[in-house]
Every structure is written in structure tokens, then in C-alpha cells.
Design a protein around this motif. Structure first.
Motif, PDB file in Angstrom:
ATOM      1  N   ASP A 222     -10.476   1.253   0.853  1.00 13.46           N
ATOM      2  CA  ASP A 222      -9.321   1.051   1.739  1.00 13.46           C
ATOM      3  C   ASP A 222      -9.104   2.299   2.588  1.00 13.46           C
TER       4      ASP A 222
ATOM      5  N   MET B   7      -8.250  -6.301   5.979  1.00 14.07           N
ATOM      6  CA  MET B   7      -7.929  -5.458   4.838  1.00 14.07           C
ATOM      7  C   MET B   7      -7.019  -6.200   3.869  1.00 14.07           C
TER       8      MET B   7
ATOM      9  N   TYR C 257     -13.076  -8.358   4.196  1.00 18.99           N
ATOM     10  CA  TYR C 257     -13.107  -7.364   3.120  1.00 18.99           C
ATOM     11  C   TYR C 257     -12.104  -7.709   2.027  1.00 18.99           C
ATOM     12  N   ALA C 258     -10.951  -8.247   2.421  1.00 21.74           N
ATOM     13  CA  ALA C 258      -9.878  -8.555   1.474  1.00 21.74           C
ATOM     14  C   ALA C 258     -10.327  -9.497   0.357  1.00 21.74           C
TER      15      ALA C 258
ATOM     16  N   HIS D 191      -4.587  -6.057   8.914  1.00 20.70           N
ATOM     17  CA  HIS D 191      -3.934  -6.300   7.626  1.00 20.70           C
ATOM     18  C   HIS D 191      -2.648  -7.078   7.825  1.00 20.70           C
TER      19      HIS D 191
ATOM     20  N   THR E 239     -13.709  -4.402  -2.402  1.00 19.06           N
ATOM     21  CA  THR E 239     -12.351  -3.852  -2.353  1.00 19.06           C
ATOM     22  C   THR E 239     -12.127  -2.789  -3.425  1.00 19.06           C
ATOM     23  N   SER E 240     -11.542  -1.685  -2.994  1.00 22.30           N
ATOM     24  CA  SER E 240     -11.146  -0.603  -3.903  1.00 22.30           C
ATOM     25  C   SER E 240     -10.197   0.310  -3.148  1.00 22.30           C
TER      26      SER E 240
ATOM     27  N   ARG F 231      -6.043  -6.995  -0.540  1.00 22.20           N
ATOM     28  CA  ARG F 231      -6.735  -7.525  -1.703  1.00 22.20           C
ATOM     29  C   ARG F 231      -5.741  -8.099  -2.682  1.00 22.20           C
TER      30      ARG F 231
END
Length: 189
Positions: free
Chosen positions: A128, A98, A117-118, A58, A123-124, A100
């Protein structure tokens, strides 16, 4: 609180790291077996099940906060490519980016074993938590998401770490401060 006097002492000494890591280990989290299975299902959706494990990655993006870039923001996503490739090829760990945002910049390179994923539809908040809470390692900047690695006791490698005054909260982790340069300062021999 079992020992209010110890709690007061820790608060008065501002030793939050000691308080959270040693005195009150009950403040940590664990995923249930059902949540771990949910996470495995996500990994299958990401086509990453062939890897031994996975690492979450991230880096902060100033667009998340809708303001100008700050000292913790990452401006060059390419700077992570060698790390990602090393983890995938040498350690057989998948890497999951990671984060978003509505305007998140997609990762600049397609790499087998890497899932962005970002910028995905998955994503939620829940995902996460599942992904960080079940990862082998967290790599990232000092951000809100980084606290999940602490809560789940996931080893971490913090990069571009600021502010410098914050304590090292995550056991078995490394902290690399952000380098700042004064371009007006010239060394003279």
C-alpha cells in the motif's frame, strides 16, 4: 521542534494544514531507491510496465469496517469506469485500485491497464505504502489510505469528500464534496 512558540501558536489556532505543509516539511516521507525498485517490480507483476505512469484509486467500502454504509462509502463502482478509461486511453496512465478486505467486491469490469490490487494476492501494508508513495496521482475518498498521498506529497483528487470541516492538506490537489439531498424537500416555483 525548532520553534516551540510557533508550534504552540499553530496548535492553538488549529491550523494543522499550515503547520504540516509549511512549518514542518520534515514530516513528509520519501521512498528509498530500493523501495522505488520494489514498486517497479510490483508494477511488472501487475503487467502495467508499458504505461507512462500510474494512478492509485481508492474508494471506501463499508464492509471494511463491518458496519452499515456511511457517507464516505462508494456503493456504485461503475461510476469510476469512465475516469479509469480516460486515464488509460488519453493519458497512458495505468490505474491501480487500492484497498483490501476479506469480502471486497471485485471491480465489475475488466479493463486493460487497470489492476484490481484490492482483490489481489499482493495486498499488504508495505505494498500500500509503496504504490501510493510512488504514484503520479491519488484519486479517492477521505480515508486512512488518503493520508499517504499527503505524507508523500502526491497530488490528489478527493471525491465524495466528507466531513467538510477538514482542511485541504495535500498541495496541488482537488476536493469534491459529497452531495447530500433531502428527498423530503420539494422546491416550489
Amino acid at each position: 521542534i525548532k520553534d516551540p512558540e510557533q508550534f504552540k501558536k499553530n496548535i492553538n489556532n488549529f491550523d494543522i494544514s499550515k503547520m504540516l505543509n509549511k512549518t514542518y516539511p520534515k514530516l513528509t516521507l520519501n521512498l528509498t531507491n530500493d523501495e522505488k525498485q520494489e514498486c517497479k517490480n510490483l508494477i511488472k507483476k501487475f503487467n502495467l510496465e508499458k504505461y507512462d505512469d500510474y494512478v492509485t484509486l481508492h474508494f471506501r467500502d463499508y464492509k471494511y469496517r463491518d458496519i452499515f454504509p456511511g457517507p464516505r462509502d462508494t456503493k456504485n463502482l461503475d461510476s469510476y469506469i469512465k475516469t479509469i478509461e480516460y486515464l488509460i486511453k488519453q493519458k497512458n496512465y495505468a490505474v491501480i485500485r487500492m484497498g483490501r478486505d476479506k469480502e471486497i467486491q471485485p471491480f465489475p469490469k475488466k479493463i486493460e491497464g487497470f489492476f484490481d490490487y484490492a482483490s489481489s494476492e499482493y495486498t499488504s501494508d508495505k505494498n500500500d505504502i509503496l504504490l501510493v508513495g510512488n504514484s503520479r496521482l491519488y484519486i479517492g475518498t477521505n480515508s486512512g489510505l488518503a493520508m499517504l498521498s499527503y505524507k508523500f506529497r502526491i497530488p490528489a483528487c478527493f471525491v465524495n469528500y466528507v466531513p467538510f470541516s477538514k482542511s485541504s492538506w495535500v498541495p496541488n490537489s482537488f476536493y469534491f464534496p459529497k452531495n447530500f439531498f433531502n428527498i423530503d424537500y420539494i422546491l416550489v416555483d
